[in-house]
Design a protein around this motif. Structure first.
Motif, PDB file in Angstrom:
ATOM      1  N   VAL A   1       0.819  -1.211   0.000  1.00 13.77           N
ATOM      2  CA  VAL A   1       0.000   0.000   0.000  1.00 13.77           C
ATOM      3  C   VAL A   1       0.853   1.262   0.000  1.00 13.77           C
ATOM      4  N   ILE A   2       1.914   1.304   0.843  1.00 15.24           N
ATOM      5  CA  ILE A   2       2.750   2.500   0.987  1.00 15.24           C
ATOM      6  C   ILE A   2       4.083   2.242   0.306  1.00 15.24           C
ATOM      7  N   GLN A   3       4.176   2.655  -0.936  1.00 13.18           N
ATOM      8  CA  GLN A   3       5.396   2.440  -1.702  1.00 13.18           C
ATOM      9  C   GLN A   3       6.356   3.613  -1.576  1.00 13.18           C
ATOM     10  N   ARG A   4       5.810   4.809  -1.419  1.00 15.37           N
ATOM     11  CA  ARG A   4       6.602   6.038  -1.340  1.00 15.37           C
ATOM     12  C   ARG A   4       5.747   7.116  -0.685  1.00 15.37           C
ATOM     13  N   PRO A   5       6.300   8.304  -0.405  1.00 15.63           N
ATOM     14  CA  PRO A   5       5.484   9.356   0.226  1.00 15.63           C
ATOM     15  C   PRO A   5       4.213   9.699  -0.536  1.00 15.63           C
ATOM     16  N   ALA A   6       4.257   9.585  -1.854  1.00 15.44           N
ATOM     17  CA  ALA A   6       3.052   9.891  -2.631  1.00 15.44           C
ATOM     18  C   ALA A   6       1.903   8.967  -2.279  1.00 15.44           C
ATOM     19  N   SER A   7       2.205   7.725  -1.866  1.00 18.89           N
ATOM     20  CA  SER A   7       1.141   6.793  -1.470  1.00 18.89           C
ATOM     21  C   SER A   7       0.400   7.305  -0.238  1.00 18.89           C
TER      22      SER A   7
ATOM     23  N   ILE B   1       0.003  10.494   0.547  1.00 16.95           N
ATOM     24  CA  ILE B   1      -0.843  11.589   0.054  1.00 16.95           C
ATOM     25  C   ILE B   1      -2.138  11.022  -0.512  1.00 16.95           C
ATOM     26  N   LYS B   2      -2.024  10.007  -1.339  1.00 14.43           N
ATOM     27  CA  LYS B   2      -3.203   9.424  -1.964  1.00 14.43           C
ATOM     28  C   LYS B   2      -4.192   8.901  -0.923  1.00 14.43           C
ATOM     29  N   GLU B   3      -3.709   8.087  -0.001  1.00 12.63           N
ATOM     30  CA  GLU B   3      -4.612   7.441   0.961  1.00 12.63           C
ATOM     31  C   GLU B   3      -5.270   8.453   1.893  1.00 12.63           C
ATOM     32  N   LEU B   4      -4.484   9.367   2.440  1.00 12.60           N
ATOM     33  CA  LEU B   4      -5.032  10.284   3.448  1.00 12.60           C
ATOM     34  C   LEU B   4      -5.903  11.370   2.831  1.00 12.60           C
ATOM     35  N   VAL B   5      -5.537  11.861   1.648  1.00 13.97           N
ATOM     36  CA  VAL B   5      -6.372  12.890   1.021  1.00 13.97           C
ATOM     37  C   VAL B   5      -7.688  12.280   0.538  1.00 13.97           C
ATOM     38  N   GLU B   6      -7.650  11.045   0.046  1.00 11.86           N
ATOM     39  CA  GLU B   6      -8.902  10.392  -0.331  1.00 11.86           C
ATOM     40  C   GLU B   6      -9.800  10.195   0.887  1.00 11.86           C
ATOM     41  N   ASN B   7      -9.203   9.825   2.031  1.00 12.07           N
ATOM     42  CA  ASN B   7      -9.998   9.706   3.261  1.00 12.07           C
ATOM     43  C   ASN B   7     -10.607  11.047   3.656  1.00 12.07           C
TER      44      ASN B   7
END
Length: 625
Positions: A21-27, A29-35
């Motif tokens: 799920v968490i490959q890099r810092p951008a991951s 951003i994706k998960e938390l901003v979508e939440n």
């Protein structure tokens, strides 16, 4: 034999899940901003330091969480959106599997402050490596405030595999853009190292596209709108002239969820067939609305791939919708079926007599006599003379001397043998196949692509474009060794606009481009002015060349950590060399070939393709036995 199978500890299991799920810092951003979007936020702030290595902070004004929910959110497979298996086929929100927060907490130090709007006190939780260190009441703003610090602090091997700051920041911007485009009714901001990169107010989709992709981008957009029983499509596509070689401005969204689909991408590019250059693609922002039961969003850990139940039908709908929009806005030739004039198409019957066509002409018409009108009369077409062969009399004998007088003068071309003997050259006259000099060598261009000349061992065939590529590559290498290139200043600098992802990359390689002679000056709002260009490249197309360099970086052809300058030299030589089918004069061909054989490796291009080939005398003799 003793038992060897055992259950993994939760901390280890979470780290394994984090690898997906968490490959890099951008991951993150994706998960938390979508939440945050799912929480009903109207304003979301993203704050990043050191491209996410040191800090990723997400602040929203959503519904917030109670004390119990805040603690439960960090457990594996804890979610508020799924109750039973059938719910997987009716999902309209972003995150739903409940792995994101548990995975983040397993590989970073997390601090969460959250408060529901109806409560006066919020909750503060500190978690490090899946271990809850503290949970206490706190005064905070309504919504949620996540602070993710020291990513991969307990997995140093994963931290070492993170790329450069510019590369990681490009991935962050990419994820941020996807979510911002999918939710134009939410205000977003992105700050990196105290520098504000994006401040996007809530508004319409076209305004959001303009804010994200750069000024004036909305002026080159064409709306797309179609409704079918299977899927509804709306959004915007770029005009053919906006097509670029660099990818990155192509977006699909299904029920407001970003999706990657090479299959549907092909449907869009097919609609632009014969309207854009090869290997170029226009920007598009297409939104699909369909029944969640007809798609599967749970086929990839990051949920960036979606499976349609009937992909072939969707492909046809997408292609037809894009073609329809291009036709409506006169981007493709079309027939006007509403014209008032009737089109008369003559019919022909088998028994009808056939007559010789006639045309109205006046053989006595004098265009310089303006005093009297010239009456027109009807005359039949003049029959072809029976002795037309006499027109060509004299060409076989007397005419040959005349038309050769205007041929270019003798040029100098190196032969294979003389090049090996300390660079001596042989004199070869340019002309036709029947014109010979002392050595009997021929020298001319075929199909504006190949240069053919005779050498002692046979016939040499040179690919002129590849030869030019090899010459430019070695010129670039010399500039690298010298440490600088001669730059020709532009009297009227050309300005090029980029999206934030490309702008970050361009800032990172700016000094490397300066070595090759490019002088770039950054203007406001991600616009760069080309104030200087390499002086030894003629008719350079700076936007096309810079686009090719950026595309090479994004596609992985250039490794920023491994001989970047030589890789840049290869990319620049490939894109700065002459275009296919370019006509060359005799002096130009001579200069090209002379420079080619002064190169250290004239046989091959930097990419390993053959530059010239020799058809030896023995092979020639075999062909005529």
């Amino acid at each position: 034999m003793s038992d060897i199978i055992q259950l993994l500890p939760d901390s280890v299991a979470n780290q394994i899940a984090a690898g997906e799920v968490i490959q890099r810092p951008a991951s993150i951003i994706k998960e938390l901003v979508e939440n945050a979007v799912d929480a009903g936020s109207s304003e979301i702030q993203v704050i990043v330091k050191d491209a996410g290595r040191t800090l990723v902070q997400i602040i929203d004004n959503g519904c917030g969480m109670s004390e119990t929910d805040a603690r439960m959110a960090f457990e594996r497979h804890a979610t508020s959106k799924i109750r039973e298996a059938n719910d997987l086929f009716a999902i309209r929100t972003m995150g739903f599997r409940g792995e994101a927060l548990a995975s983040i907490a397993a590989v970073a130090q997390v601090e969460l402050k959250t408060r529901p709007h109806e409560q006066e006190l919020g909750t503060r939780i500190l978690i490090s490596g899946s271990q809850v260190e503290t949970q206490e009441p706190v005064t905070c703003s309504p919504g949620s405030n996540f602070m993710i610090k020291n990513l991969f602090f307990n997995v140093p091997a994963r931290r070492r595999f993170l790329k450069t700051t510019a590369t990681e920041m490009r991935h962050i911007v990419n994820e941020f853009q996807r979510i911002a485009l999918a939710n134009p009714d939410v205000a977003f901001s992105l700050t990196h190292n105290d520098q504000l990169l994006f401040k996007l107010p809530a508004g319409k989709l076209l305004q959001r596209i303009n804010d994200v992709m750069g000024k004036q981008s909305s002026a080159h957009m064409i709306p797309v709108e179609t409704e079918t029983s299977l899927v509804n499509i709306h959004g915007f596509i770029g005009k053919p002239q906006t097509a670029r070689k660099t990818m990155g401005d192509q977006f699909f969204f299904v029920n407001n969820r970003f999706m990657k689909s090479p299959y549907l991408h092909k449907a869009v590019t097919v609609a632009y067939e014969n309207l854009v250059q090869a290997e170029h693609c226009p920007p598009y922002f297409l939104f699909f609305e369909t029944d969640p039961s007809l798609i599967d969003v749970n086929i990839h850990p990051t949920k960036t791939e979606i499976k349609f139940e009937d992909e072939r039908s969707v492909w046809k709908i997408v292609s037809a919708a894009v073609r329809e929009s291009l036709g409506k806005f006169n981007m493709v030739p079309s027939i006007d079926f509403d014209q008032t004039d009737e089109i008369s198409i003559p019919t022909f019957r088998k028994d009808d007599p056939v007559s010789v066509p006639s045309v109205s002409i006046n053989p006595d018409y004098n265009p310089f006599d303006m005093d009297k009108p010239q009456p027109a009369s009807s005359h039949q077409a003049t029959p072809v003379s029976s002795n037309w062969e006499s027109l060509y009399e004299g060409f076989e004998t007397g005419g040959e001397e005349d038309w050769r007088d205007d041929e270019p003068e003798t040029v100098i071309l190196p032969s294979k043998e003389n090049i090996e003997d300390e660079g001596e050259q042989q004199i070869i006259p340019s002309g036709t196949s029947s014109e010979k000099n002392e050595t009997g060598t021929l020298y001319f261009q075929i199909k504006n692509k190949y240069i053919i000349t005779s050498v002692k061992s046979g016939i040499m065939i040179i690919d002129q474009r590849r030869a030019h590529e090899r010459i430019l590559f070695e010129d670039f290498l010399k500039n690298i060794q010298a440490g600088a290139s001669v730059s020709q200043q532009s009297l009227f600098p050309e300005e090029i606009s980029f999206n934030e992802e490309d702008a970050i990359l361009l800032r990172d390689i700016h000094e490397d481009l300066r070595v090759f002679g490019f002088e770039l000056q950054e203007k406001s709002d991600r616009t760069f002015a080309v104030t200087g260009q390499p002086s030894f490249i003629k008719n350079i197309n700076a936007p096309r060349l810079i686009d090719a360099i950026l595309e090479a970086f994004k596609s992985g052809e250039v490794d920023p950590e491994n001989e970047i300058k030589e890789q840049l030299a290869t990319i620049m030589a490939q894109n700065a060399c002459m275009r296919p089918g370019e006509f060359l004069t005799q002096p130009e061909m001579a200069e090209l070939i002379n420079k080619l054989f002064l190169c250290s490796a004239p046989n091959f291009t930097p990419g390993g393709k053959t530059v010239f080939s020799i058809l030896d005398n023995e092979e020639l003799e075999k062909r005529f036995r």
